[in-house]
Design an enzyme around this catalytic site. Structure first.
Site, short mmCIF file in Angstrom:
data_model
loop_
_atom_site.label_atom_id
_atom_site.label_comp_id
_atom_site.label_asym_id
_atom_site.label_seq_id
_atom_site.Cartn_x
_atom_site.Cartn_y
_atom_site.Cartn_z
N ARG A 24 0.82 -1.21 0.00
CA ARG A 24 0.00 0.00 0.00
C ARG A 24 0.85 1.27 0.00
NH1 ARG A 24 -4.27 -1.62 4.66
NH2 ARG A 24 -5.29 -3.36 3.62
N ARG A 28 -3.10 6.83 1.32
CA ARG A 28 -3.59 8.06 1.96
C ARG A 28 -2.59 8.74 2.88
NH1 ARG A 28 -8.91 6.10 4.70
NH2 ARG A 28 -7.81 4.10 4.63
N ARG A 37 -6.82 11.46 -5.28
CA ARG A 37 -8.01 10.71 -4.87
C ARG A 37 -9.25 11.61 -4.81
NH1 ARG A 37 -11.91 8.50 -4.18
NH2 ARG A 37 -12.55 6.83 -2.78
N ASP A 74 -7.03 -2.92 -7.17
CA ASP A 74 -7.68 -3.55 -6.03
C ASP A 74 -7.94 -5.01 -6.36
OD1 ASP A 74 -9.13 -2.67 -3.34
OD2 ASP A 74 -10.36 -4.21 -4.30
N TYR A 150 -15.05 -12.16 0.14
CA TYR A 150 -15.76 -10.92 -0.16
C TYR A 150 -17.00 -11.19 -1.02
CZ TYR A 150 -12.13 -7.67 1.53
OH TYR A 150 -11.25 -6.94 2.29
#
Length: 341
Positions: A24, A28, A37, A74, A150
Site C-alpha cells: 500500500r 492516503r 483521490r 484492487d 468478499y
C-alpha cells in the site's frame, strides 16, 4: 544492463542492502495521493483511470526511490470483471452483491472478461514506460479464498464466517467458485505480465481464518494452481505469496508452492522464518506497520531485528501488512535511511 536489485534478489542473489518497498505504498499517508483521490470520483474510478492510476503508482517512487512499484488497483476488480456488482462506500470499504450459492452463479460470467480490465493493463504499460530502469514493477491479484470471502459475504467481515460456513454447508459451490477464481487469476496475472509487470504478488489476506482442515483445500492448493498456471506461460516471472496469518503453516507453503517469494506478516518471528522456511524461498517483510507509525526506537529496533534475523539470506524488506493512513511521511523517510544504511 543489469537486472534491478529487486529481481536479482528474487533470483537468489544476496545483497548487503536488501531491496525495499511497502505494501500500500501508494496511499492516503501521502498528501499527493489524497489530492489525486479527491478529484478521481469513486475508488474504482481511480483504479480504472490509467492516467491517475499511473500517477499514484509513481508517487512513492518519486518521493522515496523504492526498489519496486506496485500497480495501483484492487483485488476486487476480478469479481467486478466477472460481472458481480462491486462498489466502495465512503468510510465503509468495499460492498458487493453477495453470491451465496449455485443459484447466484448465473449472475456472473463463466470466464473473466479481460476487456473490462483493459484500463488496468493500459496503466501497467504507462507505469512501465515511466519507471526508472532500476525499479521493478509488481502486478498482483487477490488469492481465491480471500476474493471468494468478499464475494460471498458482500463485504469484509472480521473472521470470514460467511465463507467458512459456506465451506461446511455447501462445499461443492465453494469449490466451483474457487476454481473459477483460479482460472480468472491466471488469465489476469498473465495479461499483467504481457502489459509490463515483472513480478507478481498474490495476496491471501484471510489465511488466518482457515482451520487446519480447510487451509490446504481452499488456500494452498489454489495458490499452487495459480503459480503453476502462470509459470506455464511465463516461467521466468517471479511470484511472491503473502498469506497473512498462516503462521507456522508457511513452512508447508514455502516448500510446495512453486513461488520464489514468501511474504511474512508482522506476527511472524523473522528469526524463526529465516531458520525454518525453505532456503530457496526469498522472504519478504515484515516490520509491524504500527512500529513505523511510532517511529523512533520502535522503528529502529524493528528494522535492526529483521536485518539481523535474515543474516546472509537474500530477502526483501517490507512491512508485515499495508502502511496505515496515519503514518508520518518523515517516518517512511527514516525507514528508507535505516534499511539502506
Amino acid at each position: 544492463m543489469d537486472k534491478p536489485l529487486f529481481l536479482r534478489t528474487l533470483a537468489g542473489q544476496a545483497s548487503p542492502t536488501p531491496p525495499l518497498w511497502m505494501m500500500r505504498q501508494a496511499g492516503r499517508y501521502l498528501p499527493e495521493y489524497r489530492e489525486v483521490r479527491a478529484k478521481a470520483g469513486g475508488f474504482l474510478d481511480l483504479c480504472y483511470n490509467p492516467a491517475l492510476a499511473t500517477e499514484v503508482t509513481l508517487q512513492p517512487i518519486r518521493r522515496f526511490g523504492f526498489d519496486a512499484a506496485i500497480l495501483f488497483s484492487d483485488i476486487l476488480v476480478i469479481p467486478h470483471a466477472l460481472g458481480q456488482k462491486v462498489w466502495f462506500a465512503e468510510g465503509e470499504g468495499p460492498k458487493l452483491e453477495p453470491i451465496t450459492g449455485e443459484a447466484d452463479l448465473v449472475r456472473i460470467d463463466e470466464a473473466l472478461s479481460l476487456e473490462r480490465l483493459a484500463p488496468v493493463f493500459e496503466a501497467l504499460e504507462r507505469i512501465r514506460a515511466a519507471l526508472p530502469a532500476e525499479t521493478a514493477l509488481i502486478g498482483f491479484c487477490g488469492a481465491p479464498w480471500t476474493v471468494a470471502s468478499y464475494m460471498i459475504a458482500g463485504k469484509g467481515t472480521p473472521d470470514q464466517a460467511p465463507a467458512r460456513l459456506t465451506a461446511y454447508r455447501d462445499p461443492a459451490f465453494l469449490d466451483r467458485l474457487i476454481d473459477l477464481l483460479v482460472e480468472s487469476s491466471i488469465a489476469y496475472l498473465c495479461r499483467q505480465v504481457e502489459a509490463g509487470a515483472q513480478v507478481l504478488q498474490i495476496f491471501e489476506s484471510f489465511a488466518s481464518a482457515l482451520p487446519p482442515g480447510l487451509i490446504e483445500r481452499l488456500s494452498f492448493a489454489p495458490l499452487r494452481c495459480i503459480v503453476a498456471g502462470v509459470k506455464a506461460r511465463h516461467p521466468h516471472v517471479p511470484v511472491i505469496l503473502f498469506a497473512r496469518g498462516a503462521g507456522p503453516r508457511l513452512e508447508a507453503l514455502a516448500a510446495t508452492s512453486g513461488a520464489e517469494g514468501i511474504g511474512l506478516d508482522w506476527s511472524v518471528d523473522p528469526a524463526w522464518a529465516a531458520a525454518t522456511l525453505d532456503r530457496k524461498a526469498i522472504l519478504q517483510g515484515n516490520l509491524d506497520p504500527l512500529a513505523l507509525i511510532a517511529g523512533g526506537k520502535a522503528l529502529e529496533d524493528g528494522v535492526a531485528a529483521i536485518r539481523a534475523a535474515m543474516g546472509d539470506r537474500p530477502y526483501i524488506f517490507n512491512l508485515g501488512h499495508g502502511i496505515q493512513p496515519q503514518t508520518p511521511v518523515a517516518h517512511v523517510e527514516r525507514l528508507v535511511a535505516l534499511v539502506r544504511s
